[in-house]
Design an enzyme around this catalytic site. Structure first.
Site, mmCIF file in Angstrom:
data_model
loop_
_atom_site.group_PDB
_atom_site.id
_atom_site.type_symbol
_atom_site.label_atom_id
_atom_site.label_comp_id
_atom_site.label_asym_id
_atom_site.label_seq_id
_atom_site.Cartn_x
_atom_site.Cartn_y
_atom_site.Cartn_z
ATOM 1 N N SER A 23 89.353 -15.214 0.506
ATOM 2 C CA SER A 23 89.255 -16.548 1.105
ATOM 3 C C SER A 23 88.213 -17.370 0.353
ATOM 4 O O SER A 23 87.476 -16.842 -0.487
ATOM 5 C CB SER A 23 88.847 -16.425 2.571
ATOM 6 O OG SER A 23 87.512 -15.950 2.634
ATOM 7 N N ASP A 55 93.160 -17.017 -1.111
ATOM 8 C CA ASP A 55 93.668 -17.295 0.228
ATOM 9 C C ASP A 55 93.073 -18.599 0.777
ATOM 10 O O ASP A 55 91.954 -18.979 0.430
ATOM 11 C CB ASP A 55 93.325 -16.108 1.137
ATOM 12 C CG ASP A 55 94.310 -15.968 2.274
ATOM 13 O OD1 ASP A 55 95.388 -16.587 2.217
ATOM 14 O OD2 ASP A 55 94.003 -15.229 3.232
ATOM 15 N N HIS A 156 95.652 -16.327 13.191
ATOM 16 C CA HIS A 156 94.519 -15.626 12.575
ATOM 17 C C HIS A 156 93.613 -15.016 13.627
ATOM 18 O O HIS A 156 93.457 -15.557 14.717
ATOM 19 C CB HIS A 156 93.719 -16.594 11.702
ATOM 20 C CG HIS A 156 94.437 -16.984 10.455
ATOM 21 N ND1 HIS A 156 94.965 -18.231 10.259
ATOM 22 C CD2 HIS A 156 94.743 -16.264 9.358
ATOM 23 C CE1 HIS A 156 95.563 -18.268 9.069
ATOM 24 N NE2 HIS A 156 95.442 -17.086 8.504
ATOM 25 N N GLY A 157 93.022 -13.891 13.265
ATOM 26 C CA GLY A 157 92.050 -13.246 14.138
ATOM 27 C C GLY A 157 92.705 -12.463 15.261
ATOM 28 O O GLY A 157 93.935 -12.349 15.346
ATOM 29 N N HIS A 190 100.856 -14.763 7.893
ATOM 30 C CA HIS A 190 99.390 -14.733 7.996
ATOM 31 C C HIS A 190 98.991 -14.177 9.363
ATOM 32 O O HIS A 190 99.789 -14.177 10.295
ATOM 33 C CB HIS A 190 98.824 -16.152 7.851
ATOM 34 C CG HIS A 190 98.812 -16.646 6.451
ATOM 35 N ND1 HIS A 190 97.655 -16.767 5.720
ATOM 36 C CD2 HIS A 190 99.815 -17.018 5.631
ATOM 37 C CE1 HIS A 190 97.951 -17.215 4.508
ATOM 38 N NE2 HIS A 190 99.256 -17.380 4.420
ATOM 39 N N THR A 215 91.714 -8.973 9.904
ATOM 40 C CA THR A 215 90.801 -8.701 11.024
ATOM 41 C C THR A 215 90.769 -7.214 11.390
ATOM 42 O O THR A 215 89.698 -6.671 11.693
ATOM 43 C CB THR A 215 91.192 -9.547 12.249
ATOM 44 O OG1 THR A 215 91.395 -10.898 11.830
ATOM 45 C CG2 THR A 215 90.088 -9.514 13.306
HETATM 46 ZN ZN LIG Z 1 95.802 -16.658 6.578
#
Ligand SMILES: [Zn+2]
Length: 283
Positions: A23, A55, A156-157, A190, A215
């Protein structure tokens, strides 16, 4: 470095191609050319394809920096902007990075998949805008991207209940098939951490080519690091503290790669006659 070692070791172990993602935050921490140098070095030594992905890149400058450093792919993420603005700025990046590297893969993103590969508050099932097949087709046509990241129930997460294994993300697999049919491009999922295993299998069959897991690896990293420090309170040697952490993250990566269908590459008996030839790296 712990994550890179874990991913590469897992890829060797289960004989799978992998995509290492960095990232913008990770690139700032590690150094963009330095990440590229490490992955290039590991790629030359190993037998498996290892790809390097920039990313969630949020500016033209950052995309150009990654392309110049030798990244194989760039995810350009203007998904928070209005559709037309997203199209305009994504196309600008496509043209700029292809001028640097004609083989670079560019991924664009539409829809809301949240942000931050971390533990979030809430139940994790709040309504969000999912990508439609029509807007996906218009976005791909207008931008010239190679890969699309749609919002299809992924995010995400993880929330705490997912870390404990009590709840799972569920995917709109029918929507994935519609988007694939409408666009014909590679699709990335993602935010796949904490997703129902069977949904992931069906999503890959429906057209997902790249799966992002982060994650779950971070959770494993944190837990293993705390355990390693607690086991040896006087230890100060980083590689002794970190070796079991690498092993713990590697276990997560291997279990995901196996779920995604890792097998010996095309040309070997096990892969003959199936769709392995259009299976993109998963990581
Ligand atoms: Zn992503």
């Amino acid at each position: 470095m712990v994550f890179v070692k874990a991913v590469v070791a897992a890829a060797e172990q289960v004989e799978a191609p992998v995509l290492i993602g960095a990232s913008e935050g990770e690139r700032r921490f590690f150094g963009t050319p330095e990440v590229a140098a490490v992955v290039r070095s590991l790629r030359e030594r190993g037998e498996r394809p290892i790809f390097l992905n920039a990313d969630h890149t949020h500016s033209l400058e950052s995309a150009v920096e990654a392309a110049k450093a030798g990244f194989d792919a760039v995810v350009i993420d203007f998904s928070k902007l209005p559709f037309d603005e997203n199209v305009r700025r994504t196309r600008e990046v496509v043209e700029a990075v292809r001028a640097i590297d004609g083989d670079i893969i560019v991924e664009g993103e539409i829809g809301d998949i949240g942000s931050g590969s971390r533990i979030h508050e809430g139940a994790g099932n709040e309504p969000r805008h999912l990508t439609t097949a029509d807007e996906a087709r218009r976005f791909v046509d207008a931008t010239g991207i190679d890969v699309l990241a749609p919002a299809v129930g992924n995010r995400h997460g993880m929330v705490a209940g997912m870390v404990r294994g009590e709840t799972k993300k569920r995917l709109d697999v029918g929507r994935i098939a519609e988007i694939k049919e409408a666009t014909g491009v590679f699709l990335t999922l993602h935010g796949a951490s904490g997703t129902d295993d069977e949904d992931l299998r069906r999503a890959i069959v429906a057209g997902i080519n790249i799966v992002h897991i982060n994650t779950e690896m971070r959770v494993a990293w944190r837990n293993a690091l705390e355990a390693s420090l607690a086991r040896a309170p006087g230890e100060v040697v980083p590689y002794d503290i970190l070796s079991p952490v690498v092993a713990a993250v590697q276990q997560i990566v291997q279990s995901r790669l196996r779920l995604f269908g890792a097998r010996p590459p095309i040309g070997t008996a096990a892969a003959a006659g199936d769709a392995a030839s259009d299976r993109a790296p998963a990581g």
